[in-house]
Scaffold this motif. Structure first.
Motif, short mmCIF file in Angstrom:
data_model
loop_
_atom_site.label_atom_id
_atom_site.label_comp_id
_atom_site.label_asym_id
_atom_site.label_seq_id
_atom_site.Cartn_x
_atom_site.Cartn_y
_atom_site.Cartn_z
N ASP A 166 0.80 -1.23 0.00
CA ASP A 166 0.00 0.00 0.00
C ASP A 166 0.83 1.28 0.00
O ASP A 166 0.37 2.34 0.42
CB ASP A 166 -0.97 0.02 1.18
N LEU A 167 2.06 1.23 -0.48
CA LEU A 167 2.89 2.43 -0.56
C LEU A 167 2.24 3.45 -1.50
O LEU A 167 1.80 3.11 -2.60
CB LEU A 167 4.28 2.08 -1.07
N VAL A 168 2.20 4.71 -1.07
CA VAL A 168 1.68 5.80 -1.90
C VAL A 168 2.70 6.93 -1.93
O VAL A 168 3.26 7.30 -0.90
CB VAL A 168 0.33 6.33 -1.35
N LEU A 169 2.96 7.47 -3.13
CA LEU A 169 3.85 8.62 -3.28
C LEU A 169 3.05 9.82 -3.77
O LEU A 169 2.08 9.67 -4.51
CB LEU A 169 4.96 8.33 -4.30
N SER A 170 3.48 11.00 -3.37
CA SER A 170 2.91 12.22 -3.93
C SER A 170 3.61 12.54 -5.24
O SER A 170 4.69 11.99 -5.54
CB SER A 170 3.09 13.38 -2.96
N ALA A 171 3.02 13.43 -6.02
CA ALA A 171 3.67 13.88 -7.25
C ALA A 171 5.03 14.50 -6.92
O ALA A 171 6.00 14.32 -7.65
CB ALA A 171 2.78 14.88 -7.98
N HIS A 172 5.10 15.21 -5.79
CA HIS A 172 6.37 15.82 -5.36
C HIS A 172 7.42 14.74 -5.09
O HIS A 172 8.60 14.92 -5.41
CB HIS A 172 6.15 16.66 -4.11
N ASP A 173 7.01 13.60 -4.50
CA ASP A 173 7.95 12.50 -4.25
C ASP A 173 8.55 11.97 -5.54
O ASP A 173 9.75 11.69 -5.61
CB ASP A 173 7.24 11.36 -3.51
N VAL A 174 7.71 11.81 -6.56
CA VAL A 174 8.19 11.31 -7.85
C VAL A 174 9.23 12.25 -8.44
O VAL A 174 10.30 11.83 -8.89
CB VAL A 174 7.02 11.12 -8.84
N VAL A 175 8.93 13.55 -8.41
CA VAL A 175 9.86 14.55 -8.93
C VAL A 175 11.14 14.56 -8.10
O VAL A 175 12.25 14.61 -8.63
CB VAL A 175 9.20 15.94 -8.94
N GLY A 202 22.28 4.54 -13.40
CA GLY A 202 22.11 4.58 -11.96
C GLY A 202 20.77 3.99 -11.55
O GLY A 202 19.79 4.03 -12.32
N ALA A 203 20.71 3.43 -10.35
CA ALA A 203 19.47 2.93 -9.77
C ALA A 203 19.45 3.33 -8.31
O ALA A 203 20.45 3.17 -7.60
CB ALA A 203 19.38 1.41 -9.91
N GLY A 204 18.33 3.87 -7.86
CA GLY A 204 18.21 4.32 -6.49
C GLY A 204 16.97 3.77 -5.82
O GLY A 204 16.01 3.35 -6.50
N PHE A 205 16.98 3.76 -4.48
CA PHE A 205 15.82 3.32 -3.70
C PHE A 205 15.34 4.49 -2.88
O PHE A 205 16.05 4.99 -2.00
CB PHE A 205 16.21 2.14 -2.80
N PHE A 206 14.13 4.96 -3.18
CA PHE A 206 13.56 6.16 -2.57
C PHE A 206 12.50 5.78 -1.55
O PHE A 206 11.54 5.07 -1.87
CB PHE A 206 12.95 7.06 -3.65
N ALA A 208 10.35 3.06 -3.45
CA ALA A 208 10.24 2.97 -4.90
C ALA A 208 11.63 2.85 -5.51
O ALA A 208 12.59 3.45 -5.03
CB ALA A 208 9.54 4.21 -5.46
N VAL A 209 11.72 2.08 -6.58
CA VAL A 209 12.96 1.99 -7.36
C VAL A 209 12.91 3.09 -8.42
O VAL A 209 11.90 3.25 -9.11
CB VAL A 209 13.09 0.61 -8.02
N VAL A 210 14.01 3.83 -8.55
CA VAL A 210 14.10 4.87 -9.57
C VAL A 210 15.36 4.62 -10.38
O VAL A 210 16.43 4.36 -9.82
CB VAL A 210 14.09 6.29 -8.94
N ILE A 216 6.61 0.37 -6.80
CA ILE A 216 6.65 1.51 -7.72
C ILE A 216 8.01 1.53 -8.40
O ILE A 216 9.05 1.41 -7.73
CB ILE A 216 6.40 2.84 -6.99
N LEU A 217 8.01 1.68 -9.72
CA LEU A 217 9.23 1.80 -10.51
C LEU A 217 9.16 3.09 -11.31
O LEU A 217 8.21 3.31 -12.06
CB LEU A 217 9.38 0.60 -11.45
N ILE A 218 10.16 3.96 -11.14
CA ILE A 218 10.20 5.27 -11.78
C ILE A 218 11.42 5.32 -12.69
O ILE A 218 12.52 4.91 -12.30
CB ILE A 218 10.32 6.40 -10.73
N ALA A 219 11.24 5.81 -13.92
CA ALA A 219 12.35 5.88 -14.87
C ALA A 219 12.31 7.19 -15.63
O ALA A 219 11.25 7.80 -15.81
CB ALA A 219 12.30 4.71 -15.85
N ILE A 220 13.47 7.62 -16.10
CA ILE A 220 13.53 8.85 -16.88
C ILE A 220 13.20 8.62 -18.34
O ILE A 220 12.95 9.57 -19.08
CB ILE A 220 14.91 9.53 -16.77
N SER A 221 13.18 7.35 -18.78
CA SER A 221 12.90 7.05 -20.17
C SER A 221 11.61 6.25 -20.28
O SER A 221 10.90 6.05 -19.30
CB SER A 221 14.08 6.28 -20.79
N ALA A 222 11.30 5.77 -21.48
CA ALA A 222 10.01 5.15 -21.74
C ALA A 222 10.03 3.64 -21.50
O ALA A 222 11.09 3.02 -21.53
CB ALA A 222 9.58 5.43 -23.18
#
Length: 277
Positions: free
Chosen positions: A142-151, A172-176, A213-215, A235-241
């Motif tokens: 049930d993890l939830v991020l705000s739009a600010h967290d993603v940015v 690079g790979a990070g854990f947020f 989240a993994v970024v 949640i997985l966040i990436a700068i590309s498609a």
């Protein structure tokens, strides 16, 4: 102007090398020296037998071995690894992993089962079934991020990559974790390697994948989704498609896929309910 000379000797413990170059920019030609990342063969051996060889950056190898063991299904917890020894062998590095006895037996049985099949050419995977393996379902996390967290996560990763800042040539790979920021960052010339190293770092730090989240700085292929889900990150966040298969896999696994995260902008492809907009 003569071509630059290059040193052919590899330092297996170095992460970068300084090489001469000739630059043409804005109509001006000049000689210079550039820092580039090293890339060496890294073998993972279990019970004295080589299991896989990856080309990668020779750093954070204990994390790499741990994360690789996890995402390849060799272990399910850190307790199943007894020791990790990093040895230089010829032109490469041998990371020797000692597993708990039951895991050693299971891996030997797996090797016997896989002996003989014709490889399908998918990144060293022995079969199509392995490439399309099912992944853990993270729908219940049930993890939830705000739009600010993603940015903030993507921005923080861009500023937490010393090797990339020096070479402009690694992933690079990070854990947020919300409220904590980036608790771990790992880099490698290979995007899969960087994520395996990160998974190992999270596991070795005693953290659960479901708390963050993994970024990543790369595109999202199906393997990146598989590895994030195996870590337990929802949640997985990436700068590309992402690829189409990555989207379908994330949807089936209950994983939130955020891509093209650049500046204040991003796009959500699956399970958007975890992102407060």
């Amino acid at each position: 102007m003569s071509a630059p000379a290059h040193d052919t000797v590899t330092n297996l413990t170095a992460t970068t090398a300084s090489v001469p170059q000739v630059i043409r920019r804005d109509g001006v030609v000049r000689e210079a020296v550039r820092s580039v990342p090293e890339e060496v063969p890294i073998a993972f051996s279990y019970g004295g037998s080589s299991h896989a060889v990856m080309m990668g950056t020779p750093a954070d190898l204990e994390d790499f071995a741990t994360g690789f063991s996890l995402t390849e299904g060799i272990i399910t917890s850190l307790a199943e690894i007894e020791t990790i020894d990093v040895l230089q062998e010829g032109d490469g590095i041998d990371v020797q992993v000692t597993l708990a006895e039951d895991k050693e037996d299971a891996l030997r049985a797996r090797r016997r089962h896989m002996a003989g099949p014709v490889g399908c050419g998918l990144c060293g995977i022995e079969s199509i079934e392995q490439a399309m393996r099912p992944v853990p379902n993270v729908s219940a996390v049930d993890l939830v991020l705000s739009a600010h967290d993603v940015v903030a996560a993507s921005s923080a990763l861009n500023h937490a990559q010393p090797l990339h800042a020096q070479t402009r040539a690694v992933h690079g790979a990070g854990f947020f974790v919300p409220g904590e920021g980036l608790i771990a960052v790992r880099e490698d010339v290979g995007r899969h390697n960087a994520l395996d190293k990160l998974s190992g770092a999270v596991l070795r730090a005693g953290r659960q994948g479901g708390v963050g989240a993994v970024v990543v700085t790369s595109r999202i292929s199906v393997e990146m989704v598989q590895k994030a889900a195996i870590l337990g990150a929802p949640i997985l966040i990436a700068i590309s498609a992402p690829t189409a298969l990555a989207i379908r896999t994330a949807e089936a696994a209950g994983l939130t896929l955020v891509a093209l995260a650049r500046g204040e902008d991003f796009e959500i492809f699956t399970h958007a309910g975890r992102i407060r907009l």
